[in-house]
Design a protein around this motif. Structure first.
Motif, mmCIF file in Angstrom:
data_model
loop_
_atom_site.group_PDB
_atom_site.id
_atom_site.type_symbol
_atom_site.label_atom_id
_atom_site.label_comp_id
_atom_site.label_asym_id
_atom_site.label_seq_id
_atom_site.Cartn_x
_atom_site.Cartn_y
_atom_site.Cartn_z
ATOM 1 N N THR A 172 33.685 39.893 49.936
ATOM 2 C CA THR A 172 34.189 38.932 48.959
ATOM 3 C C THR A 172 34.078 37.514 49.509
ATOM 4 O OG1 THR A 172 35.803 40.617 48.306
ATOM 5 C CG2 THR A 172 36.097 38.419 47.402
ATOM 6 N N GLN A 173 34.409 37.342 50.776
ATOM 7 C CA GLN A 173 34.287 36.027 51.406
ATOM 8 C C GLN A 173 32.838 35.551 51.392
ATOM 9 O OE1 GLN A 173 35.956 36.687 55.277
ATOM 10 N NE2 GLN A 173 38.035 37.026 54.517
ATOM 11 N N ALA A 174 31.919 36.467 51.698
ATOM 12 C CA ALA A 174 30.498 36.108 51.721
ATOM 13 C C ALA A 174 30.001 35.746 50.329
ATOM 14 C CB ALA A 174 29.682 37.269 52.295
ATOM 15 N N LEU A 203 31.756 34.444 47.835
ATOM 16 C CA LEU A 203 32.285 33.130 47.474
ATOM 17 C C LEU A 203 31.602 32.018 48.262
ATOM 18 C CD1 LEU A 203 36.063 34.068 47.202
ATOM 19 C CD2 LEU A 203 34.585 33.349 45.331
ATOM 20 N N ASN A 204 31.308 32.267 49.528
ATOM 21 C CA ASN A 204 30.647 31.254 50.353
ATOM 22 C C ASN A 204 29.211 30.991 49.895
ATOM 23 O OD1 ASN A 204 32.867 30.842 52.009
ATOM 24 N ND2 ASN A 204 32.232 32.378 53.496
ATOM 25 N N SER A 205 28.604 31.994 49.255
ATOM 26 C CA SER A 205 27.212 31.834 48.825
ATOM 27 C C SER A 205 27.079 31.121 47.483
ATOM 28 C CB SER A 205 26.533 33.209 48.735
ATOM 29 O OG SER A 205 27.131 33.998 47.719
ATOM 30 N N MET A 206 28.215 30.815 46.846
ATOM 31 C CA MET A 206 28.158 30.064 45.590
ATOM 32 C C MET A 206 27.745 28.624 45.863
ATOM 33 S SD MET A 206 31.596 31.326 43.600
ATOM 34 C CE MET A 206 31.290 30.203 42.210
ATOM 35 N N PRO A 207 26.779 28.084 45.119
ATOM 36 C CA PRO A 207 26.365 26.694 45.342
ATOM 37 C C PRO A 207 27.445 25.715 44.902
ATOM 38 C CG PRO A 207 25.270 27.602 43.408
ATOM 39 C CD PRO A 207 26.004 28.739 44.053
ATOM 40 N N GLY A 208 27.460 24.546 45.527
ATOM 41 C CA GLY A 208 28.376 23.493 45.111
ATOM 42 C C GLY A 208 29.790 23.650 45.598
ATOM 43 N N GLN A 209 30.016 24.436 46.645
ATOM 44 C CA GLN A 209 31.373 24.626 47.159
ATOM 45 C C GLN A 209 31.868 23.417 47.948
ATOM 46 O OE1 GLN A 209 33.325 27.610 46.441
ATOM 47 N NE2 GLN A 209 31.680 27.398 44.949
ATOM 48 N N THR A 210 30.938 22.711 48.561
ATOM 49 C CA THR A 210 31.309 21.507 49.316
ATOM 50 C C THR A 210 30.380 20.368 48.903
ATOM 51 O OG1 THR A 210 29.843 22.126 51.145
ATOM 52 C CG2 THR A 210 32.150 22.822 51.284
ATOM 53 N N GLY A 211 30.824 19.154 49.084
ATOM 54 C CA GLY A 211 30.005 18.003 48.729
ATOM 55 C C GLY A 211 28.866 17.793 49.709
ATOM 56 N N GLY A 212 27.936 16.933 49.331
ATOM 57 C CA GLY A 212 26.819 16.623 50.211
ATOM 58 C C GLY A 212 25.705 17.640 50.128
ATOM 59 N N GLU A 223 23.657 32.211 52.659
ATOM 60 C CA GLU A 223 23.153 33.499 52.179
ATOM 61 C C GLU A 223 23.861 34.635 52.907
ATOM 62 O OE1 GLU A 223 19.138 34.439 53.364
ATOM 63 O OE2 GLU A 223 19.265 33.068 55.066
ATOM 64 N N ILE A 224 23.836 35.806 52.269
ATOM 65 C CA ILE A 224 24.327 37.028 52.912
ATOM 66 C C ILE A 224 23.116 37.691 53.537
ATOM 67 C CG2 ILE A 224 25.583 39.181 52.618
ATOM 68 C CD1 ILE A 224 26.755 38.075 50.040
ATOM 69 N N LYS A 225 23.040 37.689 54.835
ATOM 70 C CA LYS A 225 21.854 38.218 55.520
ATOM 71 C C LYS A 225 21.704 39.713 55.257
ATOM 72 C CE LYS A 225 21.939 34.731 59.179
ATOM 73 N NZ LYS A 225 20.818 33.990 58.580
ATOM 74 N N HIS A 272 28.809 47.331 56.261
ATOM 75 C CA HIS A 272 28.825 47.083 57.706
ATOM 76 C C HIS A 272 27.494 46.581 58.278
ATOM 77 C CE1 HIS A 272 27.065 51.183 58.495
ATOM 78 N NE2 HIS A 272 26.612 50.570 59.552
ATOM 79 N N PRO A 273 26.303 46.960 57.728
ATOM 80 C CA PRO A 273 25.071 46.415 58.316
ATOM 81 C C PRO A 273 24.924 44.905 58.117
ATOM 82 C CG PRO A 273 24.618 48.418 57.058
ATOM 83 C CD PRO A 273 26.011 47.995 56.703
ATOM 84 N N ARG A 274 25.663 44.316 57.190
ATOM 85 C CA ARG A 274 25.533 42.886 56.899
ATOM 86 C C ARG A 274 26.796 42.103 57.268
ATOM 87 N NH1 ARG A 274 23.748 42.677 50.690
ATOM 88 N NH2 ARG A 274 22.927 40.628 51.274
ATOM 89 N N CYS A 275 27.792 42.787 57.772
ATOM 90 C CA CYS A 275 29.096 42.173 58.002
ATOM 91 C C CYS A 275 29.137 41.420 59.327
ATOM 92 C CB CYS A 275 30.193 43.243 57.973
ATOM 93 S SG CYS A 275 31.871 42.582 58.143
ATOM 94 N N ALA A 276 29.714 40.217 59.293
ATOM 95 C CA ALA A 276 29.837 39.399 60.508
ATOM 96 C C ALA A 276 31.005 39.838 61.374
ATOM 97 C CB ALA A 276 30.000 37.928 60.120
ATOM 98 N N GLU A 277 31.908 40.683 60.844
ATOM 99 C CA GLU A 277 33.097 41.103 61.584
ATOM 100 C C GLU A 277 33.100 42.619 61.815
ATOM 101 O OE1 GLU A 277 36.755 39.272 60.122
ATOM 102 O OE2 GLU A 277 35.539 38.033 58.797
ATOM 103 N N VAL A 278 31.922 43.214 61.925
ATOM 104 C CA VAL A 278 31.806 44.655 62.037
ATOM 105 C C VAL A 278 32.402 45.175 63.344
ATOM 106 C CG1 VAL A 278 29.486 44.530 63.048
ATOM 107 C CG2 VAL A 278 30.181 46.575 61.770
#
Length: 320
Positions: free
Chosen positions: A251-253, A255-264, A270-272, A288-294
């Protein structure tokens, strides 16, 4: 009252290459008047889950099993054809992804809507046609009388989607399944269709299941979110809680992949990796194969949905 009640739903498809496990144990429910969003990447099992509830999958090659699969209190796995026909339209209706392929090209729009009405209610053809015209006006099609005589290929994508909503509402269903209802539409028409669905839901007091991969659509239209990945539920909870404080790494990934979350100007997050192959799903947690906290246990055993707070659940070993 639970209009949709699903417990441990599994859907697989037999193919020459083997068995495709599209859904691998999904549990969720929708109450009367509630709006629920089912989100996830393409191939996660969102549409298959909805079509299984309505028994719209051809069996075989599909195989549907569940501890519980109920629609307005009726066990759809045990229901015969006559019972299922009465449930579709009267209790539940569905807006499909592509209206161009959902309408029969050899019959007019008016014929298809009036036949839907007459299949569930004893009304004359003239009365059904009058109701069909009124429904088209409800969904903001101005020249409704003329449109009844049109064929699907004569209408634009936005007009067809409105006509499909009219047909779905023709029998006043208790719950509406909207499967990617704005995918093929431009941004302006998308906003109009979403607003229309919300207005009609409030007017008719329907339950709503909004299936989408667009988190912006979810934020605009639903009360509660169910996040699905690899045929399993990763997280669910009130929409505001999910957006403000996502718990599951997937879920975090998202939301983070949505464009326009921060300015600039910045590189789009992307979710690798790639979505799991349903013909050969990974063991343990499908993310788990794509998770950064596995952790080591993530690849071995799928965690259960853990109750984090009232109406808030997540399936991650961090919370076990």
């Amino acid at each position: 009252m639970k209009l949709v009640d699903i417990s441990e739903l599994a859907v697989s498809f037999s193919q020459h290459e083997g068995v495709v496990q599209a859904v691998r144990g999904i549990s969720l429910h929708v109450n009367a008047g509630e709006s629920v969003g089912i989100v996830g990447e393409s191939g996660s099992g969102k549409s298959v889950t909805c079509m299984a509830v309505l028994r719209l999958l051809r069996e075989p090659p599909a195989r549907i099993i569940a501890d519980r699969l109920e629609l307005a209190g009726v066990d759809v796995l045990k229901a015969d054809g006559k019972t299922l026909s009465s449930l579709r339209g009267r209790v539940a209706a569905m807006i499909f992804q592509d209206p161009m392929t959902a309408f029969d090209p050899v019959f007019t729009i008016g014929h298809q809507i009036t036949e839907t009405i007459r299949a569930h209610r004893r009304v004359s053809k003239a009365q059904a046609r009058a109701e069909a015209e009124e429904l088209l006006l409800r969904v903001e099609i101005k020249n409704a009388g003329d449109i009844l005589g049109y064929y699907a290929h004569q209408l634009s994508g936005g007009m067809l989607q409105r006509a499909m909503i009219a047909m779905a509402l023709s029998c006043r269903p208790q719950i509406l399944f909207a499967d990617e209802p704005t995918t093929a539409l431009d941004v302006t028409i998308q906003a109009q269709i979403l607003q229309l669905i919300k207005q009609l839901q409030a007017e008719f007091g329907m339950g709503l299941i909004m299936v989408t991969h667009d988190l912006g659509v979810v934020a605009e239209t639903v009360d509660r979110v169910v996040v699905i990945y690899g045929g399993k539920v990763m997280e669910q909870g009130p929409v505001q809680d999910i957006f403000d404080d996502p718990k599951h790494p997937y879920t975090q990934a998202l939301l983070n992949s949505m464009p326009g979350q921060t300015g600039g100007r910045r590189r789009l997050t992307e979710i690798k990796g790639a979505s799991p192959n349903p013909a050969n799903p990974p063991s343990g947690c499908p993310f788990h194969p794509r998770c950064a906290e596995v952790k080591p246990i993530c690849s071995q055993t799928m965690p259960a949905l853990e109750e984090l707070s009232p109406n808030r659940q997540a399936a991650c070993w961090r919370f076990q």
